[in-house]
Design a protein around this motif. Structure first.
Motif, PDB file in Angstrom:
ATOM      1  N   ARG A  46      -7.634   1.540  -5.585  1.00 31.10           N
ATOM      2  CA  ARG A  46      -7.387   0.152  -6.001  1.00 31.10           C
ATOM      3  C   ARG A  46      -8.284  -0.751  -5.164  1.00 31.10           C
ATOM      4  O   ARG A  46      -8.457  -0.511  -3.956  1.00 31.10           O
ATOM      5  CB  ARG A  46      -5.918  -0.182  -5.716  1.00 31.10           C
ATOM      6  CG  ARG A  46      -5.460  -1.528  -6.206  1.00 31.10           C
ATOM      7  CD  ARG A  46      -3.941  -1.529  -6.405  1.00 31.10           C
ATOM      8  NE  ARG A  46      -3.206  -1.057  -5.258  1.00 31.10           N
ATOM      9  CZ  ARG A  46      -2.407  -1.820  -4.494  1.00 31.10           C
ATOM     10  NH1 ARG A  46      -2.274  -3.104  -4.754  1.00 31.10           N
ATOM     11  NH2 ARG A  46      -1.747  -1.288  -3.493  1.00 31.10           N
ATOM     12  N   VAL A  53      -6.764   1.905  -0.569  1.00 29.40           N
ATOM     13  CA  VAL A  53      -6.969   0.533  -1.042  1.00 29.40           C
ATOM     14  C   VAL A  53      -8.206  -0.043  -0.357  1.00 29.40           C
ATOM     15  O   VAL A  53      -8.314   0.004   0.873  1.00 29.40           O
ATOM     16  CB  VAL A  53      -5.744  -0.346  -0.721  1.00 29.40           C
ATOM     17  CG1 VAL A  53      -6.014  -1.806  -1.076  1.00 29.40           C
ATOM     18  CG2 VAL A  53      -4.517   0.143  -1.480  1.00 29.40           C
ATOM     19  N   VAL A  59       0.867  -1.178   0.000  1.00 28.20           N
ATOM     20  CA  VAL A  59       0.000   0.000   0.000  1.00 28.20           C
ATOM     21  C   VAL A  59       0.903   1.227   0.000  1.00 28.20           C
ATOM     22  O   VAL A  59       1.719   1.409   0.916  1.00 28.20           O
ATOM     23  CB  VAL A  59      -0.928   0.019   1.236  1.00 28.20           C
ATOM     24  CG1 VAL A  59      -1.788   1.277   1.245  1.00 28.20           C
ATOM     25  CG2 VAL A  59      -1.805  -1.227   1.252  1.00 28.20           C
ATOM     26  N   GLU A 102      -6.993  -7.849  -8.517  1.00 24.11           N
ATOM     27  CA  GLU A 102      -6.757  -6.469  -8.079  1.00 24.11           C
ATOM     28  C   GLU A 102      -7.136  -5.553  -9.224  1.00 24.11           C
ATOM     29  O   GLU A 102      -6.811  -5.853 -10.375  1.00 24.11           O
ATOM     30  CB  GLU A 102      -5.272  -6.253  -7.785  1.00 24.11           C
ATOM     31  CG  GLU A 102      -4.833  -6.735  -6.451  1.00 24.11           C
ATOM     32  CD  GLU A 102      -3.386  -6.330  -6.160  1.00 24.11           C
ATOM     33  OE1 GLU A 102      -3.102  -5.123  -6.149  1.00 24.11           O
ATOM     34  OE2 GLU A 102      -2.569  -7.238  -5.957  1.00 24.11           O
TER      35      GLU A 102
END
Ligand SMILES: Nc1ncnc2c1ncn2[C@@H]1O[C@H](COP(=O)(O)OP(=O)(O)OP(=O)(O)O)[C@@H](O)[C@H]1O
Length: 272
Positions: free
Chosen positions: A223, A55, A49, A237
């Motif tokens: 993300r 995230v 991260v 992802e």
């Protein structure tokens, strides 16, 4: 000469790849069980991260999302692999990490302003600056007029705003949020998401945000990481390229938003 080149290459690499705020390296977590083999909850998760990155983590119930957050904040020792925060292996709760849960953990005997002030105290804001910091957060989180209210006098959404205020007053560089708006009604949840984005855009902390809600994940994050059922692995992802600042209505009619939520829906094999 070769050494110099190597050193230059390393320097260039360092310049181009800043150290992640948090890094999970082949993380494995199992829990012992009496008379049974250990319960394998997390199986080989690697995730970086970046500084200032948002995230979101989605995955089936019981897949280990909260467990991972507990490992990142040092409340749980992994059975394998590593958790690094700012490049250091986590052994105890790192001071630069702050946490927010679904259920607010406000102190009922303290007012709104005092609850936020707890974060400022713990975060080391000098006493002379705490009142100004609290006032700024009260304004930022639209809690003006409620400074002296008690938690029991607030709605669920307001209590979560106070919790967020306390977290921000602590000034963590990494915020771990475990379904922070999961218990709120739909409208309040959307409003809180937008509130969080507004604050995040101003302060740019790194955030790991666990949610069951695919649309919430896509609407908020840079993300989205999709976990499998237990034992958790990363199934997929997705970078979210939707423009910021995000506007809920415009975003929901953006084909990119629909495509992404559909893709995650399929990853999780949710029914039609
Ligand atoms: N301290 C513990 N001891 C034993 N088992 C545990 C412990 N903590 C979590 N577990 C187990 O680990 C699994 C994952 O739990 P976790 O709370 O991380 O899931 P989750 O993905 O956050 O679920 P949900 O989305 O429903 O909140 C569950 O099967 C749970 O029973």
């Amino acid at each position: 000469m070769a050494l110099t080149n190597l050193a230059l290459t390393n320097l260039a690499l360092t310049a181009e790849t800043p150290r992640p705020r948090a890094a999970l390296k082949d993380l494995c977590i199992s829990f012992p069980r009496p008379d049974l083999p250990p319960l394998e909850v997390v199986s080989g998760i690697s995730l970086d991260v970046a500084e200032g990155e948002f995230v979101a983590v989605v995955g089936p119930s019981g897949s280990g999302k909260s467990t991972i957050l507990r490992a990142i904040c040092g409340l749980l020792k992994p059975s394998g692999g590593q958790v690094l925060v700012d490049g250091k292996a986590v052994a105890a709760p790192p001071p630069q990490v702050g946490f927010m849960f679904q259920k607010d953990a406000l102190l009922p005997w303290r007012t709104v302003a005092e609850n936020i002030r707890v974060g400022a105290e713990l975060g080391g804001t000098p006493a002379a600056e705490q009142a100004a910091q609290v006032a700024r957060l009260i304004k930022l989180l639209r809690l003006e007029g409620f400074e002296n209210a008690w938690p029991k006098q607030l709605s669920g959404g307001m209590r979560q705003r106070v919790s967020l205020g306390r977290l921000l007053a602590y000034r963590p560089s990494l915020m771990l949020m475990d379904e922070p708006f999961g218990a709120l009604d739909y409208q309040t949840k959307i409003a809180m998401g937008l509130e969080l984005l507004r604050v995040w855009e101003a302060e740019r902390r790194s955030i790991i945000f666990v949610t069951h809600d695919i649309e919430e994940a896509v609407a908020l994050a840079d993300r989205v990481v999709v976990f499998s059922a237990r034992p958790a692995r990363i199934l997929a992802e997705y970078k979210v390229h939707l423009p910021r600042p995000r506007h809920m209505r415009a975003m929901r009619s953006d084909p990119a938003f629909t495509e992404l939520t559909e893709a995650i829906w399929s990853d999780l094999a949710l029914p039609d």
